[in-house]
Design an enzyme around this catalytic site. Structure first.
Site, PDB file in Angstrom:
ATOM      1  N   GLU A 115       0.421   2.325   1.280  1.00 23.20           N
ATOM      2  CA  GLU A 115      -1.011   2.615   1.428  1.00 23.20           C
ATOM      3  C   GLU A 115      -1.093   3.907   0.500  1.00 23.20           C
ATOM      4  O   GLU A 115      -0.204   4.861   0.616  1.00 23.20           O
ATOM      5  CB  GLU A 115      -1.632   2.922   2.695  1.00 23.20           C
ATOM      6  CG  GLU A 115      -3.006   3.517   2.846  1.00 23.20           C
ATOM      7  CD  GLU A 115      -4.068   2.753   2.117  1.00 23.20           C
ATOM      8  OE1 GLU A 115      -4.410   1.566   2.329  1.00 23.20           O
ATOM      9  OE2 GLU A 115      -4.714   3.244   1.126  1.00 23.20           O
ATOM     10  N   ASP A 142       1.453   3.741  -4.866  1.00 23.93           N
ATOM     11  CA  ASP A 142       0.920   2.314  -5.361  1.00 23.93           C
ATOM     12  C   ASP A 142       1.914   1.240  -5.040  1.00 23.93           C
ATOM     13  O   ASP A 142       3.172   1.199  -5.438  1.00 23.93           O
ATOM     14  CB  ASP A 142       1.044   2.476  -6.823  1.00 23.93           C
ATOM     15  CG  ASP A 142       0.089   1.331  -7.642  1.00 23.93           C
ATOM     16  OD1 ASP A 142       0.091   0.388  -6.861  1.00 23.93           O
ATOM     17  OD2 ASP A 142      -0.537   1.476  -8.666  1.00 23.93           O
ATOM     18  N   ASP A 165      -9.470  -4.427  -1.845  1.00 25.76           N
ATOM     19  CA  ASP A 165     -10.651  -4.351  -2.370  1.00 25.76           C
ATOM     20  C   ASP A 165     -11.026  -5.223  -3.432  1.00 25.76           C
ATOM     21  O   ASP A 165     -10.321  -5.540  -4.253  1.00 25.76           O
ATOM     22  CB  ASP A 165     -10.414  -2.844  -2.950  1.00 25.76           C
ATOM     23  CG  ASP A 165     -10.212  -1.656  -2.272  1.00 25.76           C
ATOM     24  OD1 ASP A 165     -10.893  -1.349  -1.173  1.00 25.76           O
ATOM     25  OD2 ASP A 165      -9.113  -0.905  -2.301  1.00 25.76           O
ATOM     26  N   ASP A 201     -12.998 -11.045   2.895  1.00 23.85           N
ATOM     27  CA  ASP A 201     -14.334 -11.379   3.431  1.00 23.85           C
ATOM     28  C   ASP A 201     -15.159 -11.645   2.291  1.00 23.85           C
ATOM     29  O   ASP A 201     -16.453 -11.717   2.305  1.00 23.85           O
ATOM     30  CB  ASP A 201     -14.893 -10.196   4.290  1.00 23.85           C
ATOM     31  CG  ASP A 201     -15.040  -9.036   3.750  1.00 23.85           C
ATOM     32  OD1 ASP A 201     -14.189  -8.803   2.611  1.00 23.85           O
ATOM     33  OD2 ASP A 201     -15.926  -8.319   4.090  1.00 23.85           O
ATOM     34  N   LYS A 236      -9.200  -3.096  10.784  1.00 27.49           N
ATOM     35  CA  LYS A 236     -10.406  -2.011  11.002  1.00 27.49           C
ATOM     36  C   LYS A 236     -11.461  -2.561  10.020  1.00 27.49           C
ATOM     37  O   LYS A 236     -12.793  -2.637  10.309  1.00 27.49           O
ATOM     38  CB  LYS A 236     -10.188  -0.637  10.602  1.00 27.49           C
ATOM     39  CG  LYS A 236     -11.032   0.234  10.901  1.00 27.49           C
ATOM     40  CD  LYS A 236     -10.798   1.529  10.851  1.00 27.49           C
ATOM     41  CE  LYS A 236     -11.946   2.522  10.887  1.00 27.49           C
ATOM     42  NZ  LYS A 236     -11.763   3.881  10.529  1.00 27.49           N
ATOM     43  N   PHE A 237     -11.213  -3.035   8.677  1.00 23.50           N
ATOM     44  CA  PHE A 237     -12.200  -3.509   7.927  1.00 23.50           C
ATOM     45  C   PHE A 237     -12.694  -4.686   8.289  1.00 23.50           C
ATOM     46  O   PHE A 237     -13.967  -4.837   7.991  1.00 23.50           O
ATOM     47  CB  PHE A 237     -11.267  -3.418   6.477  1.00 23.50           C
ATOM     48  CG  PHE A 237     -12.362  -3.841   5.369  1.00 23.50           C
ATOM     49  CD1 PHE A 237     -12.851  -2.770   4.709  1.00 23.50           C
ATOM     50  CD2 PHE A 237     -12.542  -4.950   4.904  1.00 23.50           C
ATOM     51  CE1 PHE A 237     -13.854  -2.764   3.746  1.00 23.50           C
ATOM     52  CE2 PHE A 237     -13.663  -5.266   4.111  1.00 23.50           C
ATOM     53  CZ  PHE A 237     -14.115  -4.215   3.361  1.00 23.50           C
ATOM     54  N   GLU A 238     -11.796  -5.490   8.724  1.00 24.02           N
ATOM     55  CA  GLU A 238     -12.431  -6.940   9.107  1.00 24.02           C
ATOM     56  C   GLU A 238     -13.476  -6.749  10.377  1.00 24.02           C
ATOM     57  O   GLU A 238     -14.642  -7.318  10.367  1.00 24.02           O
ATOM     58  CB  GLU A 238     -11.328  -7.776   9.701  1.00 24.02           C
ATOM     59  CG  GLU A 238     -11.657  -9.050  10.351  1.00 24.02           C
ATOM     60  CD  GLU A 238     -10.494  -9.878  10.596  1.00 24.02           C
ATOM     61  OE1 GLU A 238      -9.261  -9.284  10.765  1.00 24.02           O
ATOM     62  OE2 GLU A 238     -10.583 -11.052  10.964  1.00 24.02           O
TER      63      GLU A 238
HETATM   64  C1  SAM Z   1     -10.650  -2.565   1.999  1.00 27.35           C
HETATM   65  S1  SAM Z   1      -9.180  -1.668   2.471  1.00 27.35           S
HETATM   66  C2  SAM Z   1      -8.517  -2.373   3.732  1.00 27.35           C
HETATM   67  C3  SAM Z   1      -7.666  -1.628   4.764  1.00 27.35           C
HETATM   68  C4  SAM Z   1      -6.921  -2.763   5.785  1.00 27.35           C
HETATM   69  N1  SAM Z   1      -6.145  -3.495   5.340  1.00 27.35           N
HETATM   70  C5  SAM Z   1      -8.011  -3.203   6.771  1.00 27.35           C
HETATM   71  O1  SAM Z   1      -8.292  -4.397   6.634  1.00 27.35           O
HETATM   72  O2  SAM Z   1      -8.570  -2.515   7.576  1.00 27.35           O
HETATM   73  C6  SAM Z   1      -7.899  -1.863   1.011  1.00 27.35           C
HETATM   74  C7  SAM Z   1      -6.878  -0.721   1.265  1.00 27.35           C
HETATM   75  O3  SAM Z   1      -6.021  -0.986   0.104  1.00 27.35           O
HETATM   76  C8  SAM Z   1      -5.542   0.180  -0.402  1.00 27.35           C
HETATM   77  N2  SAM Z   1      -5.120  -0.202  -1.667  1.00 27.35           N
HETATM   78  C9  SAM Z   1      -5.648  -0.461  -2.804  1.00 27.35           C
HETATM   79  N3  SAM Z   1      -4.726  -0.938  -3.690  1.00 27.35           N
HETATM   80  C10 SAM Z   1      -3.511  -0.406  -3.421  1.00 27.35           C
HETATM   81  C11 SAM Z   1      -2.518  -0.262  -3.773  1.00 27.35           C
HETATM   82  N4  SAM Z   1      -2.010  -0.650  -5.437  1.00 27.35           N
HETATM   83  N5  SAM Z   1      -1.339   0.336  -3.360  1.00 27.35           N
HETATM   84  C12 SAM Z   1      -1.436   0.574  -2.124  1.00 27.35           C
HETATM   85  N6  SAM Z   1      -2.562   0.595  -1.346  1.00 27.35           N
HETATM   86  C13 SAM Z   1      -3.876  -0.029  -1.859  1.00 27.35           C
HETATM   87  C14 SAM Z   1      -6.576   1.299  -0.614  1.00 27.35           C
HETATM   88  O4  SAM Z   1      -6.553   2.530  -0.524  1.00 27.35           O
HETATM   89  C15 SAM Z   1      -7.410   0.554   0.978  1.00 27.35           C
HETATM   90  O5  SAM Z   1      -7.031   1.614   1.936  1.00 27.35           O
END
Ligand code: SAM
Length: 258
Positions: A115, A142, A165, A201, A236-238
């Site tokens: 993350e 990343d 995202d 989603d 959490k996001f779900e």
């Molecule tokens: C919409 S959130 C979902 C978080 C979690 N999986 C949930 O469902 O609650 C997407 C997460 O992916 C992380 N993220 C996006 N691209 C990433 C990358 N290339 N490497 C690491 N984390 C990444 C973002 O920082 C964010 O916290």
């Protein structure tokens, strides 16, 4: 980050073949000139956020043992976890709600969460400490770097990407994490029989993900009945997606061969 016994150097760069054509060897992620074979996608927003005092204290206690910044050193997962066990990578763990639940439900796996968002990782570290969860390690940075540089080809039993995202605007689609090059990279890191599990989603992103995943020759789509899949905890996001009535799409592929 100082080199620790957990990391193995990828070895010296061989300059002898600098003019060789950029034909990738199996598992190779850079060409002979050091350029990436997989075009880089920056899939995350830059988000700031301070840690609470309690989070910082938990971070200071645990990070040296179970956290690491993303680097270009190969990871020696068995030595970091203190055991050799099936290795699962969760990409974009957010605040780690699902990470902690999965680790508790699957004590036989080594679970690595990557993350970029430090406060999210801090919440996960607090939960790991509170619940004494032994089988999670966290990487900050990343996920593309983790896949390209830190993970050995054919070494992962599973990759999980929950609610990536969606970058809904057309002009931002290029920032989506799950595109063909990422599928190829993930497929190269999975063992034969390994499973990639994605949930989203966002209906239109789900279609794009399905199309890119189904086009990856090393992957085959699996349905929910597969004995290789696991029960996915609610993230959490779900939770937020459920509150606004969004439908969730689950996409699962297995790696069929090396
Ligand atoms: C919409 S959130 C979902 C978080 C979690 N999986 C949930 O469902 O609650 C997407 C997460 O992916 C992380 N993220 C996006 N691209 C990433 C990358 N290339 N490497 C690491 N984390 C990444 C973002 O920082 C964010 O916290």
């Amino acid at each position: 980050m100082p080199e620790t016994p957990l990391m193995r150097d990828n070895g010296p760069v061989n300059h002898a073949d600098q003019d060789a054509p950029a034909v990738p060897e199996e598992g190779q992620t850079k060409d002979s000139k050091g350029s990436r074979l997989h075009p880089r996608v920056t899939s995350f927003r830059s988000r700031r956020g301070a840690l609470t005092v309690a989070q910082q204290e938990s971070w200071d206690r645990q990070w040296p043992r179970i956290g690491a910044d993303v680097s270009d050193h190969r990871l020696d997962a068995p030595s970091w976890f203190g055991r050799d066990a099936p290795l699962i990578l969760e990409i974009g763990s957010g605040t780690g709600t699902a990470t902690a639940a999965m680790a508790k439900a699957e004590p036989h796996v080594n679970l690595m969460a990557v993350e970029v968002y430090r406060p999210g990782l801090a919440q996960l570290l607090q939960q790991i400490e509170r619940d004494e969860i032994p089988n999670i390690r966290v990487l900050r940075g990343d996920a593309m770097d983790v896949l390209e540089n830190m993970i050995e080809p054919e070494s992962l039993t599973g990759v999980r990407v929950f609610f990536p995202d969606p970058w809904p605007k057309a002009r931002h689609h290029k920032r989506r994490l799950l595109q063909s090059p990422t599928f190829a990279l993930i497929a190269s890191r999975l063992k034969a029989g390994g499973v990639l599990h994605v949930a989203t989603d966002h209906a239109e992103y789900a279609e794009a993900i399905a199309e890119a995943g189904n086009a990856e020759p090393l992957l085959t789509s699996l349905d929910w009945e597969s004995p290789m899949t696991h029960e996915r905890p609610v993230t959490k996001f779900e939770d937020k997606a459920h509150q606004v009535g969004s439908a969730i799409t689950e996409l699962i592929w297995g790696k069929i061969r090396s």
